[in-house]
Enzyme design. Sequence first.
Site, PDB file in Angstrom:
ATOM      1  N   ASP A   1      -5.587   6.698   4.127  1.00  0.00           N
ATOM      2  CA  ASP A   1      -4.614   5.836   4.782  1.00  0.00           C
ATOM      3  C   ASP A   1      -5.262   4.627   5.454  1.00  0.00           C
ATOM      4  OD1 ASP A   1      -1.837   5.444   5.517  1.00  0.00           O
ATOM      5  OD2 ASP A   1      -2.426   5.851   7.582  1.00  0.00           O
TER       6      ASP A   1
ATOM      7  N   HIS B   1      -8.001  -0.638   4.776  1.00  0.00           N
ATOM      8  CA  HIS B   1      -8.158  -1.556   5.910  1.00  0.00           C
ATOM      9  C   HIS B   1      -9.603  -1.623   6.423  1.00  0.00           C
ATOM     10  CE1 HIS B   1      -3.887  -1.467   5.763  1.00  0.00           C
ATOM     11  NE2 HIS B   1      -3.754  -0.320   6.372  1.00  0.00           N
TER      12      HIS B   1
ATOM     13  N   LYS C   1       0.844  -1.181   0.000  1.00  0.00           N
ATOM     14  CA  LYS C   1       0.000   0.000   0.000  1.00  0.00           C
ATOM     15  C   LYS C   1       0.886   1.239   0.000  1.00  0.00           C
ATOM     16  CE  LYS C   1      -1.227   1.948   4.376  1.00  0.00           C
ATOM     17  NZ  LYS C   1      -2.018   2.099   5.548  1.00  0.00           N
TER      18      LYS C   1
ATOM     19  N   LYS D   1      -5.522   9.224  15.020  1.00  0.00           N
ATOM     20  CA  LYS D   1      -4.203   9.248  15.657  1.00  0.00           C
ATOM     21  C   LYS D   1      -4.322   9.988  16.992  1.00  0.00           C
ATOM     22  CE  LYS D   1      -1.882   8.051  11.849  1.00  0.00           C
ATOM     23  NZ  LYS D   1      -1.210   6.754  11.799  1.00  0.00           N
TER      24      LYS D   1
ATOM     25  N   HIS E   1      -2.458  -5.703   5.027  1.00  0.00           N
ATOM     26  CA  HIS E   1      -2.012  -6.617   6.089  1.00  0.00           C
ATOM     27  C   HIS E   1      -3.109  -6.889   7.117  1.00  0.00           C
ATOM     28  CE1 HIS E   1      -0.987  -2.779   8.050  1.00  0.00           C
ATOM     29  NE2 HIS E   1      -1.147  -3.429   9.166  1.00  0.00           N
TER      30      HIS E   1
HETATM   31  P1  NAP Z   1      11.936   2.836   2.830  1.00  0.00           P
HETATM   32  O1  NAP Z   1      12.364   2.556   4.230  1.00  0.00           O
HETATM   33  O2  NAP Z   1      12.081   4.219   2.300  1.00  0.00           O
HETATM   34  O3  NAP Z   1      12.713   1.815   1.896  1.00  0.00           O
HETATM   35  C1  NAP Z   1      12.676   1.916   0.511  1.00  0.00           C
HETATM   36  C2  NAP Z   1      13.517   0.808  -0.089  1.00  0.00           C
HETATM   37  O4  NAP Z   1      13.491   0.941  -1.496  1.00  0.00           O
HETATM   38  C3  NAP Z   1      14.987   0.849   0.323  1.00  0.00           C
HETATM   39  O5  NAP Z   1      15.458  -0.464   0.456  1.00  0.00           O
HETATM   40  C4  NAP Z   1      15.628   1.546  -0.865  1.00  0.00           C
HETATM   41  O6  NAP Z   1      16.990   1.195  -0.911  1.00  0.00           O
HETATM   42  C5  NAP Z   1      14.830   0.966  -2.012  1.00  0.00           C
HETATM   43  N1  NAP Z   1      14.840   1.793  -3.217  1.00  0.00           N
HETATM   44  C6  NAP Z   1      14.550   3.116  -3.313  1.00  0.00           C
HETATM   45  N2  NAP Z   1      14.698   3.526  -4.595  1.00  0.00           N
HETATM   46  C7  NAP Z   1      15.066   2.443  -5.314  1.00  0.00           C
HETATM   47  C8  NAP Z   1      15.370   2.233  -6.680  1.00  0.00           C
HETATM   48  N3  NAP Z   1      15.335   3.221  -7.578  1.00  0.00           N
HETATM   49  N4  NAP Z   1      15.713   0.993  -7.067  1.00  0.00           N
HETATM   50  C9  NAP Z   1      15.776  -0.016  -6.178  1.00  0.00           C
HETATM   51  N5  NAP Z   1      15.497   0.119  -4.877  1.00  0.00           N
HETATM   52  C10 NAP Z   1      15.161   1.336  -4.450  1.00  0.00           C
HETATM   53  O7  NAP Z   1      10.395   2.461   2.617  1.00  0.00           O
HETATM   54  P2  NAP Z   1       9.523   1.410   3.433  1.00  0.00           P
HETATM   55  O8  NAP Z   1       8.966   2.087   4.636  1.00  0.00           O
HETATM   56  O9  NAP Z   1      10.281   0.163   3.621  1.00  0.00           O
HETATM   57  O10 NAP Z   1       8.278   1.199   2.444  1.00  0.00           O
HETATM   58  C11 NAP Z   1       8.348   0.372   1.303  1.00  0.00           C
HETATM   59  C12 NAP Z   1       6.946   0.238   0.728  1.00  0.00           C
HETATM   60  O11 NAP Z   1       6.097  -0.366   1.708  1.00  0.00           O
HETATM   61  C13 NAP Z   1       6.271   1.561   0.355  1.00  0.00           C
HETATM   62  O12 NAP Z   1       5.413   1.340  -0.746  1.00  0.00           O
HETATM   63  C14 NAP Z   1       5.419   1.858   1.583  1.00  0.00           C
HETATM   64  O13 NAP Z   1       4.322   2.674   1.267  1.00  0.00           O
HETATM   65  C15 NAP Z   1       4.985   0.473   1.962  1.00  0.00           C
HETATM   66  N6  NAP Z   1       4.595   0.317   3.358  1.00  0.00           N
HETATM   67  C16 NAP Z   1       5.514   0.520   4.347  1.00  0.00           C
HETATM   68  C17 NAP Z   1       5.119   0.347   5.662  1.00  0.00           C
HETATM   69  C18 NAP Z   1       6.108   0.512   6.789  1.00  0.00           C
HETATM   70  O14 NAP Z   1       5.713   0.258   7.920  1.00  0.00           O
HETATM   71  N7  NAP Z   1       7.336   0.909   6.544  1.00  0.00           N
HETATM   72  C19 NAP Z   1       3.794  -0.021   5.981  1.00  0.00           C
HETATM   73  C20 NAP Z   1       2.896  -0.228   4.939  1.00  0.00           C
HETATM   74  C21 NAP Z   1       3.306  -0.057   3.642  1.00  0.00           C
HETATM   75  P3  NAP Z   1      18.088   2.085  -1.734  1.00  0.00           P
HETATM   76  O15 NAP Z   1      17.865   3.508  -1.351  1.00  0.00           O
HETATM   77  O16 NAP Z   1      19.390   1.521  -1.317  1.00  0.00           O
HETATM   78  O17 NAP Z   1      17.825   1.835  -3.174  1.00  0.00           O
END
Ligand code: NAP
Length: 484
Positions: A235, A240, A148, A331, A178
């Site tokens: 959100d 959800h 998402k 929140k 989730h």
């Molecule tokens: P994040 O911490 O910003 O991580 C992003 C990841 O993507 C990093 O591993 C980054 O590594 C990689 N990345 C960025 N640009 C890239 C590119 N051009 N090519 C290849 N890899 C690239 O984000 P996140 O929180 O893990 O979220 C990831 C996804 O899950 C998003 O869609 C978010 O909306 C969703 N999500 C996250 C959560 C949460 O709790 N975190 C919850 C629900 C949904 P590099 O910079 O080294 O490339």
Amino acid sequence: MVSRVIPVKTFDLVIFGGTGDLARRKILPGLYRRYIAGQIPEGSRIIGAARADLNDEGFRALATQAIEEFIPAKARDAATVARFVEHMHYVSVDATGTGGWKELAKLVRKDVVQAFYFSVAPALFGALAERLHSNKIANEQSRIVVEKPFGRDLESAQALNATLAEHFDESQIYRIDHYLGKETVQNLMAVRFANILFEPLWNGRHVDHVQITVAEIVGVGGRGAYYDKSGAMRDMVQNHMMQLLCLIAMEAPYKFDPDAVRDEKLKVIRALEPVKPEEIVRGQYRANRDGKSYVEDSENPASLTESYIAMKVHVANWRWAGTPFYLRTGKKLRARTSEIAVVFKEVPHSIFGDSEAWHENVLAIRLQPNEGMTLSVMIKEPGPGGMRLTEVPLDMSFADALGDSGADIPDAYERLIMDVIRGNQTLFMRGDEVEAAWAWTDPIIDGWEARGDRPKPYDPGSSGPEDALMLLHRDGRRWRELKE
Ligand code: NAP
């Protein structure tokens, strides 16, 4: 009790964004827990892919650290973690460039289950899908998992669906919500469709109303800039809460099969009536001595984004005509709690006369904390002294009812990842479901944006804006208390 776990075939799971927050907090620890449960066949590979310049050792170290941080010490040991991370590999890949794709193509095998987890910003989904094909990595059996948010309105969701459809069939696309991976949410389906008890009462003749609550005590601090473009409606409600509503309101699918279940959920979304502006309350938390206001957290002094929403929703079909569904989420509220409460009607006539203790039956399904279900029933208060009534909860908490097998409830992510490997889409949203949900939410959001509606302020640690209480008071009802 006989438990039958469906076996998993050997797989290659590529986690794009394998170094990111979601991978560290949920995906990698979740895979470790499945490894301990014996569900990761030897020979399977978990391949991290991101731009960072890492090697296999570096990624294994990152995974080890994530497991140590997010798995309690009593549930892990160094030797098992070391064996688990042996399954890990890393390729430095740029989703929007050419670097790394050839190496990835060499690593991903054709003769095992292939899954590609897009744990990156949604703007990169299209580029990843395209490159998986142009580099001949994916095939007709590969699965992709997308996170998402899936669009921010109907138009962007349609565009995203169209982009993915250029390279993958719908049967290959796993859109994560989730909430659907939570044990209680699935148990809701079991309770409804594996028991004869509830079905005769599961309709507007016997259910007075339904309340769905997702309350958080934290604010948006840290992810304020992202949240400010989204708000509670996009959100939480569009995805959800809509999914929870569907599982409560849907008809029995003809079988527990991905499309049969999703067809029924889709019918519920399509049956939702447009919501009148007076049946929605939007709120925004203000500052108090313990913390900043929403506008400070989001660093947008002019923000009109809601950090709270309450609404009255009608499902216009034979089953639910006249039974409102009240949704609220926010929140910085009083308690962290997620709950669905099905509030039944009063008995048609009380043979016991008026009693202060009298309450309607409520089936409460708790998603967090302490996943479980409670059915409140009226009984006679034990002992002499006449017929006095009292309300008691029939507690169906899994940890108590199921002993050891219930105490260790898998996290939603680990269950969902294993479902991807098994090829079971039942707990994932289909493209048409997501679009129907946006088609319902878009006019609501457009309405308040066009009017320039200002969210009502509420105090951190409260139950939300006063107007939200009135939403139910007007109908002679009240919200269930927010408590953990
Ligand atoms: P994040 O911490 O910003 O991580 C992003 C990841 O993507 C990093 O591993 C980054 O590594 C990689 N990345 C960025 N640009 C890239 C590119 N051009 N090519 C290849 N890899 C690239 O984000 P996140 O929180 O893990 O979220 C990831 C996804 O899950 C998003 O869609 C978010 O909306 C969703 N999500 C996250 C959560 C949460 O709790 N975190 C919850 C629900 C949904 P590099 O910079 O080294 O490339």
